[in-house]
Design a protein around this motif. Structure first.
Motif, PDB file in Angstrom:
ATOM      1  N   THR A 118      17.070   2.216 -10.635  1.00  0.00           N
ATOM      2  CA  THR A 118      16.143   3.309 -10.922  1.00  0.00           C
ATOM      3  C   THR A 118      14.751   2.750 -11.221  1.00  0.00           C
ATOM      4  O   THR A 118      14.607   1.605 -11.654  1.00  0.00           O
ATOM      5  N   PHE A 119      13.744   3.599 -10.999  1.00  0.00           N
ATOM      6  CA  PHE A 119      12.385   3.136 -11.293  1.00  0.00           C
ATOM      7  C   PHE A 119      12.192   2.942 -12.790  1.00  0.00           C
ATOM      8  O   PHE A 119      11.398   2.105 -13.228  1.00  0.00           O
ATOM      9  N   GLN A 120      12.960   3.694 -13.607  1.00  0.00           N
ATOM     10  CA  GLN A 120      12.867   3.507 -15.056  1.00  0.00           C
ATOM     11  C   GLN A 120      13.326   2.109 -15.462  1.00  0.00           C
ATOM     12  O   GLN A 120      12.733   1.475 -16.332  1.00  0.00           O
ATOM     13  N   LYS A 121      14.393   1.625 -14.792  1.00  0.00           N
ATOM     14  CA  LYS A 121      14.911   0.305 -15.127  1.00  0.00           C
ATOM     15  C   LYS A 121      13.934  -0.782 -14.688  1.00  0.00           C
ATOM     16  O   LYS A 121      13.723  -1.772 -15.402  1.00  0.00           O
ATOM     17  N   ILE A 122      13.321  -0.607 -13.515  1.00  0.00           N
ATOM     18  CA  ILE A 122      12.316  -1.577 -13.053  1.00  0.00           C
ATOM     19  C   ILE A 122      11.161  -1.624 -14.041  1.00  0.00           C
ATOM     20  O   ILE A 122      10.672  -2.701 -14.414  1.00  0.00           O
ATOM     21  N   SER A 123      10.728  -0.458 -14.476  1.00  0.00           N
ATOM     22  CA  SER A 123       9.611  -0.377 -15.422  1.00  0.00           C
ATOM     23  C   SER A 123       9.969  -1.009 -16.761  1.00  0.00           C
ATOM     24  O   SER A 123       9.180  -1.732 -17.358  1.00  0.00           O
ATOM     25  N   GLU A 124      11.209  -0.775 -17.196  1.00  0.00           N
ATOM     26  CA  GLU A 124      11.659  -1.286 -18.506  1.00  0.00           C
ATOM     27  C   GLU A 124      11.686  -2.807 -18.542  1.00  0.00           C
ATOM     28  O   GLU A 124      11.123  -3.432 -19.438  1.00  0.00           O
ATOM     29  N   VAL A 125      12.342  -3.432 -17.553  1.00  0.00           N
ATOM     30  CA  VAL A 125      12.514  -4.892 -17.610  1.00  0.00           C
ATOM     31  C   VAL A 125      11.217  -5.638 -17.310  1.00  0.00           C
ATOM     32  O   VAL A 125      11.041  -6.782 -17.731  1.00  0.00           O
ATOM     33  N   ASN A 126      10.303  -5.002 -16.582  1.00  0.00           N
ATOM     34  CA  ASN A 126       9.031  -5.637 -16.280  1.00  0.00           C
ATOM     35  C   ASN A 126       7.930  -5.268 -17.266  1.00  0.00           C
ATOM     36  O   ASN A 126       6.782  -5.706 -17.117  1.00  0.00           O
ATOM     37  N   LYS A 127       8.313  -4.453 -18.274  1.00  0.00           N
ATOM     38  CA  LYS A 127       7.367  -4.035 -19.322  1.00  0.00           C
ATOM     39  C   LYS A 127       6.073  -3.455 -18.721  1.00  0.00           C
ATOM     40  O   LYS A 127       4.962  -3.874 -19.043  1.00  0.00           O
ATOM     41  N   LYS A 169       0.827  -1.198   0.000  1.00  0.00           N
ATOM     42  CA  LYS A 169       0.000   0.000   0.000  1.00  0.00           C
ATOM     43  C   LYS A 169       0.871   1.260   0.000  1.00  0.00           C
ATOM     44  O   LYS A 169       1.874   1.336   0.724  1.00  0.00           O
ATOM     45  N   ASP A 170       0.494   2.223  -0.815  1.00  0.00           N
ATOM     46  CA  ASP A 170       1.160   3.531  -0.940  1.00  0.00           C
ATOM     47  C   ASP A 170       2.524   3.447  -1.631  1.00  0.00           C
ATOM     48  O   ASP A 170       3.241   4.445  -1.711  1.00  0.00           O
ATOM     49  N   ASP A 171       2.919   2.262  -2.126  1.00  0.00           N
ATOM     50  CA  ASP A 171       4.186   2.138  -2.855  1.00  0.00           C
ATOM     51  C   ASP A 171       4.095   2.822  -4.217  1.00  0.00           C
ATOM     52  O   ASP A 171       3.051   2.796  -4.880  1.00  0.00           O
ATOM     53  N   THR A 172       5.209   3.407  -4.632  1.00  0.00           N
ATOM     54  CA  THR A 172       5.408   3.837  -6.017  1.00  0.00           C
ATOM     55  C   THR A 172       6.709   3.204  -6.482  1.00  0.00           C
ATOM     56  O   THR A 172       7.553   2.805  -5.649  1.00  0.00           O
ATOM     57  N   LEU A 173       6.908   3.117  -7.789  1.00  0.00           N
ATOM     58  CA  LEU A 173       8.157   2.530  -8.277  1.00  0.00           C
ATOM     59  C   LEU A 173       9.359   3.366  -7.856  1.00  0.00           C
ATOM     60  O   LEU A 173      10.434   2.832  -7.564  1.00  0.00           O
ATOM     61  N   SER A 174       9.166   4.681  -7.800  1.00  0.00           N
ATOM     62  CA  SER A 174      10.252   5.550  -7.360  1.00  0.00           C
ATOM     63  C   SER A 174      10.614   5.267  -5.905  1.00  0.00           C
ATOM     64  O   SER A 174      11.794   5.203  -5.540  1.00  0.00           O
ATOM     65  N   PHE A 175       9.599   5.046  -5.061  1.00  0.00           N
ATOM     66  CA  PHE A 175       9.838   4.732  -3.655  1.00  0.00           C
ATOM     67  C   PHE A 175      10.558   3.388  -3.518  1.00  0.00           C
ATOM     68  O   PHE A 175      11.496   3.253  -2.722  1.00  0.00           O
TER      69      PHE A 175
END
Length: 358
Positions: free
Chosen positions: A131-140, A114-120
């Motif tokens: 970085t949150f960009q890398k998490i977003s990239e590899v997990n599509k 709860k209340d998590d963001t990828l940046s957090f």
């Protein structure tokens, strides 16, 4: 015409700077060598107090001994040992190389709360190691702002398996602190600022980004581990130890021991059920010696050293190598006798030829 040329040159320099900076911001570590998998290290710190148990769980480390060894902590250290805020703990990770970049394997996952963001998750939970960009990239992830409680995401931590100038190193992801300089970081880890700059594709301190991972090469102890061993390459940095060969062998790296890997039987029961007990570690070529023993020879002292393991066997070897050409008394008896015998035969043939001529 001259003005246009300088304008174009300025644009090219700016673009090159942008690419370099972008590469550093994504936390990508180059990994393009012949070794596709290895063990790397990341330096993790939390803003709040935590425990070794929590760190082990967060990074999916199978055995606490791996973390204890990476930090040279006593083997009897408790899982509930307190880790102070901002205290850095070195965590070993399995690194895989693909398309010129190294990332941790898929063992490390995080479940959104709860209340998590990828940046957090990137900056607070994993301490800026990704970085949150890398998490977003590899997990599509189509929209990083739209994630749901209970979703599980792979955390691709930066790492590398590349050699440095032909030498084995342990790549360490160091999160840069605000106000740091390349020279300070280099001095802390026993390297130089030129190496750090080149390895990370940056020019100088102006491109050193705080709260982002920097690839720091830690010198590794040399070893006799064979390339076909199941634990190759076995890379350990100074003041660290690790268990290998199904925990039957303990190896350590100490700069005071001439940067040579030192291994001995661990006296711990095997971690693999296929080994009811640890196999014997007699030294190949000197069956009376066991791993860690030293003997004298015509070319000086030689030690029984660890050379790796297979499914059923622990490999050993006498080190350093004693060449046959080291001088009088070197080599084996058979080769010495054969050379003398050949020389005598030549003399006999010469004598017979002389008699025939007379």
């Amino acid at each position: 015409m001259e003005t246009s040329r300088f304008t174009l040159l300025g644009l090219l320099v700016s673009f090159s700077f942008f690419l370099t900076l972008s590469a550093q911001m994504t936390g990508n570590f180059n990994c393009s060598g012949s070794t596709t998998t290895c063990q790397s290290l990341v330096g993790y710190s939390s803003k709040n107090a935590t425990t070794l148990r929590n760190i082990q769980t967060l990074f999916a480390v199978k055995n606490l001994r791996s973390i204890l060894g990476a930090n040279n902590l006593p083997l009897n250290t408790s899982r509930d040992q307190r880790v102070n805020p901002n205290q850095v703990i070195r965590v070993p990770i399995h690194c895989s190389c693909s398309n010129g970049t190294g990332v941790s394997n898929r063992d490390i996952e995080y479940t959104i709360k709860k209340d998590d963001t990828l940046s957090f998750v990137a900056t607070e939970v994993f301490g800026g190691l990704v970085t949150f960009q890398k998490i977003s990239e590899v997990n599509k992830i189509p929209n990083p702002d739209k994630i749901e409680i209970g979703q599980k995401f792979w955390i691709p931590l930066p790492c590398s398996c590349d050699k440095l100038n032909g030498e084995d190193v342990v790549h360490y992801a160091h999160v840069v602190k605000l106000g740091s300089s390349l020279a300070e970081i280099a001095a802390q880890f026993g390297t130089d600022n030129t190496t750090l700059a080149q390895l990370n594709g940056i020019i100088g301190d102006s491109q050193l980004l705080a709260d982002n991972p920097l690839n720091v090469p830690l010198k590794a102890c040399s070893s006799s581990v064979r390339n076909d061993s199941l634990d190759a390459p076995l890379l350990l940095s100074n003041n660290s130890y690790a268990f290998t060969a199904n925990t039957c062998i303990k190896c350590s790296c100490d700069a005071l021991k001439n940067w040579t890997l030192s291994c001995e039987p661990s006296q711990i029961r095997p971690s693999n059920s296929t080994w009811p007990t640890c196999p014997p570690s007699r030294c190949e070529g000197a069956e009376s010696l066991f791993l860690g023993n030293t003997t004298s020879s015509s070319c000086g002292p030689r030690s029984c050293t660890y050379a790796g393991y297979s499914n059923q066997t622990i490999f050993t070897t006498l080190s350093p190598t004693c060449p046959d050409s080291a001088g009088p008394g070197s080599g084996n008896y058979a080769s010495t006798f054969r050379s003398s015998f050949n020389f005598v035969m030549v003399l006999i043939q010469c004598a017979l030829l002389c008699l025939c001529l007379l």
